[in-house]
Design an enzyme around this catalytic site. Sequence first.
Site, PDB file in Angstrom:
ATOM      1  CG  HIS A 116      27.759  23.557  48.936  1.00 46.34           C
ATOM      2  ND1 HIS A 116      27.722  24.618  48.312  1.00 46.34           N
ATOM      3  CD2 HIS A 116      28.194  22.616  48.619  1.00 46.34           C
ATOM      4  CE1 HIS A 116      28.271  24.723  47.415  1.00 46.34           C
ATOM      5  NE2 HIS A 116      28.978  23.315  47.655  1.00 46.34           N
ATOM      6  CG  HIS A 126      32.922  21.453  46.993  1.00 47.94           C
ATOM      7  ND1 HIS A 126      33.512  22.106  46.257  1.00 47.94           N
ATOM      8  CD2 HIS A 126      31.373  21.049  47.213  1.00 47.94           C
ATOM      9  CE1 HIS A 126      32.410  22.711  45.137  1.00 47.94           C
ATOM     10  NE2 HIS A 126      30.670  22.556  45.698  1.00 47.94           N
ATOM     11  CD  GLU A 127      28.697  18.323  47.446  1.00 48.32           C
ATOM     12  OE1 GLU A 127      28.290  19.624  48.068  1.00 48.32           O
ATOM     13  OE2 GLU A 127      29.137  18.239  46.794  1.00 48.32           O
ATOM     14  CD  GLU A 130      28.462  24.425  43.367  1.00 47.05           C
ATOM     15  OE1 GLU A 130      29.892  23.814  43.399  1.00 47.05           O
ATOM     16  OE2 GLU A 130      27.599  24.191  43.335  1.00 47.05           O
TER      17      GLU A 130
END
Length: 397
Positions: free
Chosen positions: A132, A127-128, A178
Amino acid sequence: MEVEPSSKVFVAVVNKERSLKYGRLVEMAPNLLSKLPWGKEFEKPIFLEPDFTSLDIITFGSSDVPSGINIPNYDDIRENDGFKNLDLGNVNSAIPKSVKIPFLRETDVAFFKTWKSKTWDVQTALHELLGHGSGLLFNSNNVPDTMDPVLDVKVQSFYEKGETYDSKFASFSSAYEECRAECVGLVLCTETQVLELFGYHDEEEQLNIVHMNYLQFAYDGLRSLEFYDPVKKSWGQAHMQAAFAIMQVFMEADLKSVAIETTTGESGDFSNVHVTFDRSKIGVCQKAVREFLLKLQVFKSTGNVEAASKMFLKYSTPSDYLISLREAVIANKAPRKLILLPNTRLKSDNEVELLNDYPESAEGLIQSFVDRYRDHPEIMDDLVALADRDNALFKRE
């Protein structure tokens, strides 16, 4: 408009072993990015490898406790200058031992307890770093001569001078981003090289990680109803809105993928609700998530707010039936998670003593704060002075 700022302050130590693992994931990033559902025209020409450090938290001083951080939250800086990732490892593993997990079948509870934190390590990293950290925004200087793979026309829209992702997508920018990052994790969590990097070489273990990831979003999708206001038709938490949209994607792909079971009370209203995810539906749901992720990225890259808003609203608006479950969700939700932090004390021989035997209760939490500031009572006076200063700046009803 009045805006009240907040800050996150924490004391932590570097987990060198985990940081090494995340460094290897950074090295794998260019290869993993090529497995995402958009073409190279929608990706940065060069992936600016970030520092990805894992920290074990000793003390937090903030209103919330994230499990991972990607900074800065500005796409133009990420694209041109790079970014930094932090994994807060012991936050993920902080699971209360005595709190009952609501909304799950008894058969899923043991599985959830065993695999949740392990899976969330994998999901948070993807995810990070790649959620992003992926994707390109088109502006007047870099509009590619290529087709829009969603609308099947040549790319025409882009960000005008002075426009940013946050300014264009405005009220739903956080939830949309998100959701995009979570979908990247759901797409890449089946990659063997990722699972082996995190220590899962056995085929059954790998399947358990993937299953838990998909179960997590079905679970969070149901749990998110607490954060939806059916009167204002608005969400109060970006991550929860994202989770709900993803659950809807699962259910659209196959109605049997997510099973929601209700219990009716004497009044005839729903008194409880449980959710599960069918392990055999991972393939069809991942295919749907890939298609959804492609739309999320293309609409973001081209700044197509109208199409993005229409699509995201469709997936993040609860049906009347799901809204009817909201009161049961609120009535049966788990108590708010209390993050109980340890303390350190310097002994006379200059050895550091770790104080971490506090009971999992409000009393234990209070005692940990008492011990932390026992030798520095003046800190409390400083905190009161800061609160008084803030009160003078903001009107509170």
